[in-house]
Design a protein around this motif. Sequence first.
Motif: not given
Length: 291
Positions: A73-74, A77, A222, A226, A271
């Motif tokens: 995820n990070l 993003a 962002t 995410l 999240l």
Amino acid sequence: MTGSPRRNAIAGYAFLAPFLAFYFVFLIYPFCLGMWMSLHDWEIVGDYRQYIGLSNYAELWEDPYFWEALRNNLRFAAMTAPLATLLGLALALALNKPLRLYGALRAIFFASSIFSVTVVTLVWSMVLNPDRGLIANGMRAVGLEPIAFLAEKAWAMPALVVTTLWWGAGFPMALFLAGLQQIPPEVYEAARLDNASRWTVLRHITLPALARTTLLVVVLQTIMHLQVFGQPLLMTRGGPSNSTRPLVQLIYETGFRDWRVGYASATSMVLFGLMFFVALLQLRLSRQEGT
């Protein structure tokens, strides 16, 4: 004739009531229910409900699949949000002209953002196909060996990023266009009279005037990325070797495949906390800009 303050207050609350009811039913109540479910061993079918406190969160801490999905995820993003911001800014600067041609180009670039994720992933899966895809045919034409972008660990994530940029570049472009049109034309006229170069105008006038818009775009992009789900699910199934599986896909599989709704809710809360932190950071930075 104006009514009494009490009547005006009642009328105001009456106008707000539909929004407040919608906000409570579809946002506040699901959020509170999700937080409550995260504290239980809760199955999606049947009536099995057992309060286990923070055990789901403790299990998350020890779960390597969770940390792998969080890293994905990070990473996604971090790759997509800056590139989407730069691409949106470049398109806005290039197309911020009154001619009809540029209006048509703005509409074309924005049109891709209205497509569904299914259409976008279908098109790009065909483009990236190593056997008959557009890129594969181009590589063969120049004597290169085609790459299976969606099946190789080194290329799968960049392929998803490119697909997402093509799909979503229109939205940041529209925000930057709105910001550019708020800059007084007299400022550019004064710079022109001073024989300022384009780079000087961009650096000292345009970019400082777009500071708030840029911050907004970065934060929105962002938070949006995410929550990525459709692209990896439909294009790579989270592979190869779970290298593109994001948190939302992990939540979906845990809740609807494994029937562990409590554990999936705990992942959802993590999240949410991540996105809430990004929103708070944006609020703090915007306040610093205003001081």
